[in-house]
Design an enzyme around this catalytic site. Structure first.
Site, PDB file in Angstrom:
ATOM      1  CB  CYS A  69       9.552 -17.035  -4.675  1.00 20.08           C
ATOM      2  SG  CYS A  69       8.740 -15.594  -5.404  1.00 20.08           S
ATOM      3  CG  HIS A 107       6.525 -20.223  -4.067  1.00 23.72           C
ATOM      4  ND1 HIS A 107       5.877 -18.968  -3.258  1.00 23.72           N
ATOM      5  CD2 HIS A 107       6.762 -19.779  -5.458  1.00 23.72           C
ATOM      6  CE1 HIS A 107       5.809 -18.072  -4.262  1.00 23.72           C
ATOM      7  NE2 HIS A 107       6.380 -18.208  -5.251  1.00 23.72           N
ATOM      8  CG  ASN A 113       4.236 -15.561  -6.299  1.00 21.34           C
ATOM      9  OD1 ASN A 113       4.606 -15.589  -4.985  1.00 21.34           O
ATOM     10  ND2 ASN A 113       4.862 -15.528  -7.283  1.00 21.34           N
TER      11      ASN A 113
END
Length: 323
Positions: free
Chosen positions: A114, A250, A280
């Site tokens: 990520c 993020h 996500n």
């Protein structure tokens, strides 16, 4: 004078298929309210059969090039941040290079889960600052739907697919925090925490594997580490948090986003949030949010932006840039 890596184009791509939370109620002991309350996610996009990471990355790259009014052969390098490449090798980036018709330059993938896009921006900035490249396409692209354990309600409802891209160009700045472009970066990792978020497959197992996560532990690390790395990057840039126009984090979990903003002393009105619509998307989430935020009219030329991310490894980092 200072050589700055300035954003001159951005774009994104999302698969057509939209999966609402209610769809998971058919196969899992979960519901829309449970997912929203724990993550802030309402829907996500899933790639269609045959829709690959490289295809999505190429579409996002085309959008960024069109935004800049340039062609692929105006680009010196392509960096793709991804943890879901289509093949072990060659890299997604070289597939994108071929798909775009780019006949020169170089291309490579970067894997920091990520945090991948933050790492990729930092590498692109170094290439430009060193004179190795004048223009770099930086892409985040993921098909996390292909590494989900669909029986694990704690993880499979959180992730989505998509791609986002920025085109960076070398431009002269004065060397001050008023310059456009990347002003500072901060990267970190700690391999002692690898068991908190990982995929249980790879060449050593002979299978692709599935994502495994200790969500509570990841959350505990996330807020503290994200605020710390953002503050470190801001200090390196010579600016204070109150000067920030937008935090573009993020997009993992709304509670992490809210907690990090609070630690930075910034209101949620200064945070670009897309997690409700995308879930996500790992390395794709920051460029997706930047592109969507720009299209919404939130992000404007001259705005000071801090973007931060944490992912498996654990790996985390932040970038401060002026749009």
């Amino acid at each position: 004078m200072s050589q700055r890596a300035v954003v001159i184009g951005c774009g994104h791509y999302l698969p057509e298929r939209i999966v609402e939370n209610a769809e998971f109620e058919k196969t899992l002991d979960t519901d829309d309210a449970w997912i929203r309350s724990r993550s802030g996610i309402e829907r996500r996009h899933f790639a269609a059969e045959g829709e690959t990471t490289a295809m999505m990355a190429s579409n996002a790259a085309r959008a960024a090039l069109a935004d800049a009014g340039l062609s692929a052969n105006d680009v010196d390098a392509v960096i793709v941040a991804t943890s879901t490449p289509d093949l072990t090798f060659p890299s997604v980036a070289t597939m994108v290079q071929a798909e775009l018709g780019m006949t020169g330059g170089f291309a490579f993938d970067l894997q920091a889960v990520c945090a991948g896009f933050v790492y990729a921006l930092t590498n692109a900035n170094a290439l430009i600052a060193s004179g190795q490249a004048q223009r770099v396409l930086v892409i985040g692209a993921e098909t996390f739907s292909r590494i989900m354990d669909w029986s694990d309600r704690s993880t499979c409802v959180l992730f989505g697919d998509g791609a986002g891209a920025l085109l960076l160009e070398a431009q002269e700045g004065k060397g001050s925090s008023e310059d456009r472009g990347i002003l500072a970066t901060d990267l970190n990792s700690d391999g002692r925490f690898r068991e908190l978020l990982y995929v249980d497959g790879g060449v050593s197992t002979g299978s692709t594997g599935y994502l495994r996560m200790q969500g509570n532990q990841v959350f505990r690390h996330a807020v503290e580490k994200l605020a710390a790395t953002a503050n470190s990057a801001l200090a390196r840039a010579g600016v204070t948090p109150e000067k920030v126009d937008w935090v573009v984090p993020h997009q993992a979990n709304i509670r992490i986003i809210q907690g990090t903003a609070k630690k930075l002393g910034l209101p949620m009105e200064k945070v670009v949030v897309t997690v409700q619509d995308h879930g996500n998307t790992s390395a794709a989430s920051i460029p997706l949010a930047l592109s969507v935020g720009r299209n919404r009219g939130q992000i404007k030329p001259g705005d000071l932006i801090v973007t931060e991310a944490i992912g498996g490894g654990l790996a985390w980092g932040a970038v401060v840039l002026r749009w």
